[in-house]
Design a protein around this motif. Structure first.
Motif, PDB file in Angstrom:
ATOM      1  N   PHE A  32       0.791  -1.230   0.000  1.00 42.56           N
ATOM      2  CA  PHE A  32       0.000   0.000   0.000  1.00 42.56           C
ATOM      3  C   PHE A  32       0.824   1.281   0.000  1.00 42.56           C
ATOM      4  N   VAL A  33       2.135   1.164   0.061  1.00 37.02           N
ATOM      5  CA  VAL A  33       2.946   2.351   0.323  1.00 37.02           C
ATOM      6  C   VAL A  33       2.782   3.435  -0.737  1.00 37.02           C
ATOM      7  N   ARG A  34       2.664   3.085  -2.004  1.00 35.46           N
ATOM      8  CA  ARG A  34       2.596   4.103  -3.051  1.00 35.46           C
ATOM      9  C   ARG A  34       1.284   4.883  -3.006  1.00 35.46           C
ATOM     10  N   ILE A  35       0.169   4.183  -2.846  1.00 35.26           N
ATOM     11  CA  ILE A  35      -1.099   4.909  -2.758  1.00 35.26           C
ATOM     12  C   ILE A  35      -1.182   5.670  -1.438  1.00 35.26           C
ATOM     13  N   ALA A  36      -0.535   5.134  -0.398  1.00 38.88           N
ATOM     14  CA  ALA A  36      -0.525   5.833   0.892  1.00 38.88           C
ATOM     15  C   ALA A  36       0.222   7.159   0.787  1.00 38.88           C
ATOM     16  N   LEU A  37       1.339   7.169   0.069  1.00 37.85           N
ATOM     17  CA  LEU A  37       2.119   8.398  -0.058  1.00 37.85           C
ATOM     18  C   LEU A  37       1.365   9.461  -0.856  1.00 37.85           C
ATOM     19  N   VAL A  38       0.599   9.031  -1.863  1.00 32.45           N
ATOM     20  CA  VAL A  38      -0.227   9.985  -2.610  1.00 32.45           C
ATOM     21  C   VAL A  38      -1.278  10.605  -1.696  1.00 32.45           C
ATOM     22  N   LEU A  39      -1.934   9.756  -0.896  1.00 35.63           N
ATOM     23  CA  LEU A  39      -2.979  10.266  -0.003  1.00 35.63           C
ATOM     24  C   LEU A  39      -2.397  11.108   1.127  1.00 35.63           C
ATOM     25  N   MET A  40      -1.193  10.758   1.597  1.00 31.76           N
ATOM     26  CA  MET A  40      -0.541  11.583   2.614  1.00 31.76           C
ATOM     27  C   MET A  40      -0.120  12.926   2.030  1.00 31.76           C
ATOM     28  N   ALA A  41       0.250  12.939   0.757  1.00 30.57           N
ATOM     29  CA  ALA A  41       0.597  14.196   0.097  1.00 30.57           C
ATOM     30  C   ALA A  41      -0.601  15.137   0.093  1.00 30.57           C
ATOM     31  N   HIS A 113      -3.153   6.771   6.542  1.00 31.59           N
ATOM     32  CA  HIS A 113      -2.376   7.754   7.301  1.00 31.59           C
ATOM     33  C   HIS A 113      -2.037   7.208   8.681  1.00 31.59           C
ATOM     34  N   GLU A 114      -2.988   6.545   9.295  1.00 32.91           N
ATOM     35  CA  GLU A 114      -2.759   5.946  10.616  1.00 32.91           C
ATOM     36  C   GLU A 114      -1.705   4.853  10.544  1.00 32.91           C
ATOM     37  N   MET A 115      -1.668   4.123   9.443  1.00 34.11           N
ATOM     38  CA  MET A 115      -0.715   3.022   9.290  1.00 34.11           C
ATOM     39  C   MET A 115       0.708   3.513   9.036  1.00 34.11           C
ATOM     40  N   PHE A 116       0.840   4.601   8.297  1.00 32.68           N
ATOM     41  CA  PHE A 116       2.172   5.044   7.870  1.00 32.68           C
ATOM     42  C   PHE A 116       2.736   6.199   8.691  1.00 32.68           C
ATOM     43  N   SER A 117       1.899   6.915   9.424  1.00 33.46           N
ATOM     44  CA  SER A 117       2.394   8.070  10.174  1.00 33.46           C
ATOM     45  C   SER A 117       3.448   7.722  11.229  1.00 33.46           C
ATOM     46  N   PRO A 118       3.432   6.498  11.846  1.00 37.60           N
ATOM     47  CA  PRO A 118       4.497   6.193  12.809  1.00 37.60           C
ATOM     48  C   PRO A 118       5.900   6.258  12.215  1.00 37.60           C
ATOM     49  N   PHE A 119       6.036   5.967  10.921  1.00 41.77           N
ATOM     50  CA  PHE A 119       7.356   6.049  10.297  1.00 41.77           C
ATOM     51  C   PHE A 119       7.832   7.505  10.256  1.00 41.77           C
ATOM     52  N   LEU A 120       6.946   8.400   9.837  1.00 39.66           N
ATOM     53  CA  LEU A 120       7.322   9.816   9.808  1.00 39.66           C
ATOM     54  C   LEU A 120       7.557  10.343  11.210  1.00 39.66           C
ATOM     55  N   LEU A 121       6.772   9.862  12.178  1.00 35.69           N
ATOM     56  CA  LEU A 121       6.977  10.294  13.562  1.00 35.69           C
ATOM     57  C   LEU A 121       8.334   9.826  14.074  1.00 35.69           C
ATOM     58  N   GLY A 122       8.730   8.608  13.727  1.00 34.30           N
ATOM     59  CA  GLY A 122      10.045   8.106  14.123  1.00 34.30           C
ATOM     60  C   GLY A 122      11.169   8.919  13.496  1.00 34.30           C
ATOM     61  N   TYR A 123      10.998   9.299  12.235  1.00 30.24           N
ATOM     62  CA  TYR A 123      12.013  10.109  11.563  1.00 30.24           C
ATOM     63  C   TYR A 123      12.053  11.508  12.172  1.00 30.24           C
ATOM     64  N   TRP A 124      10.885  12.046  12.497  1.00 29.11           N
ATOM     65  CA  TRP A 124      10.827  13.347  13.171  1.00 29.11           C
ATOM     66  C   TRP A 124      11.516  13.280  14.525  1.00 29.11           C
ATOM     67  N   MET A 125      11.335  12.157  15.218  1.00 30.04           N
ATOM     68  CA  MET A 125      11.974  11.980  16.526  1.00 30.04           C
ATOM     69  C   MET A 125      13.491  12.006  16.389  1.00 30.04           C
ATOM     70  N   MET A 126      14.003  11.355  15.367  1.00 32.12           N
ATOM     71  CA  MET A 126      15.445  11.385  15.143  1.00 32.12           C
ATOM     72  C   MET A 126      15.904  12.816  14.845  1.00 32.12           C
ATOM     73  N   CYS A 127      15.109  13.570  14.099  1.00 33.66           N
ATOM     74  CA  CYS A 127      15.453  14.974  13.844  1.00 33.66           C
ATOM     75  C   CYS A 127      15.586  15.738  15.156  1.00 33.66           C
ATOM     76  N   GLN A 128      14.636  15.532  16.061  1.00 34.46           N
ATOM     77  CA  GLN A 128      14.665  16.270  17.331  1.00 34.46           C
ATOM     78  C   GLN A 128      15.903  15.896  18.140  1.00 34.46           C
ATOM     79  N   TYR A 129      16.262  14.619  18.117  1.00 37.72           N
ATOM     80  CA  TYR A 129      17.455  14.216  18.862  1.00 37.72           C
ATOM     81  C   TYR A 129      18.715  14.823  18.237  1.00 37.72           C
TER      82      TYR A 129
END
Length: 234
Positions: A32-41, A113-129
């Motif tokens: 689902f990743v490709r259609i998920a990225l379109v919808l997240m966009a 969005h609920e399925m894929f947002s944890p990945f972006l949150l994890g990447y955001w967390m690394m940014c904060q660190y």
């Protein structure tokens, strides 16, 4: 102290169980990743032209390129295929050159969005660190130091109820974020005494963090939190 240690122990035990479940689920996410990225966009502004959506899709694809399998050089093909499928399924609609999610497609958008947002949150967390590093420190850190440090910060936010997603404790995800940031020029990689070390480019990391915030809800970190190291087995 015993209460705090008990909370840390419970947190990591709970995380281990949840991450075991997530590991199985993640195998399906590749479908689902490709259609998920379109919808997240489309979650950023609600609508946009195809060119605008492709720019955002390409950014998200690049950010998550280490967690999911994408064929190099096929950004446009992946985008076009996903958009075509979403139009056929009546998830997307177009009016006057502006693409948006249809009323019947909003449930799918919310679900993915609920399925894929944890990945972006994890990447955001690394940014904060990485943003906690001193701009004057040129020594660099190992992957293990960065992932454990970011995991400690994530654990602190979980214990304080500022985030709810245990997936952000995954060392694999946090390690993939570093590799992704290197490819995007936000982290420098160099060798010292035979060891690979990493050094954040503060301006690039800050900009990347701000971009990720366009797609997910993030906690307010204006109040400084005490980061307490957590003994990890994840």
């Amino acid at each position: 102290m015993e209460t705090e240690m008990a909370r840390k122990h419970w947190l990591m035990e709970e995380a281990e169980v949840r991450l075991m479940v997530v590991t199985g689920t993640n195998q399906l996410l590749h479908v689902f990743v490709r259609i998920a990225l379109v919808l997240m966009a489309l979650s950023k502004d609600g609508s946009g032209t195809r060119d605008e959506l492709f720019t955002i899709f390409r950014f998200l694809r690049r950010v998550l390129g280490k967690d999911f399998i994408f064929m190099p050089g096929q950004d446009k093909q992946d985008f076009d295929t996903a958009v075509q499928y979403l139009f056929r399924a009546h998830v997307l609609e177009e009016d006057g050159g502006s693409v948006r999610v249809s009323d019947s497609g909003k449930k799918l958008q919310s679900f993915l969005h609920e399925m894929f947002s944890p990945f972006l949150l994890g990447y955001w967390m690394m940014c904060q660190y990485l943003l906690t590093a001193s701009p004057d420190d040129s020594r660099g850190s190992t992957t293990q130091q960065l992932t454990r440090g970011a995991q400690d910060m994530a654990a602190t936010l979980l214990r304080n109820g500022l985030v709810k997603r245990f997936e952000i404790l995954s060392l694999d995800m946090l390690g993939n974020s570093i590799t992704s940031f290197v490819s995007m020029g936000a982290v420098k990689r160099f060798k010292s005494n035979g060891h690979a070390l990493f050094l954040p480019v503060q301006g690039e990391i800050l900009a990347l963090s701000k971009q990720i915030e366009n797609f997910i809800a993030v906690p307010d970190l204006k109040t400084t939190l005490q980061v307490i190291p957590v003994k990890s087995r994840l």
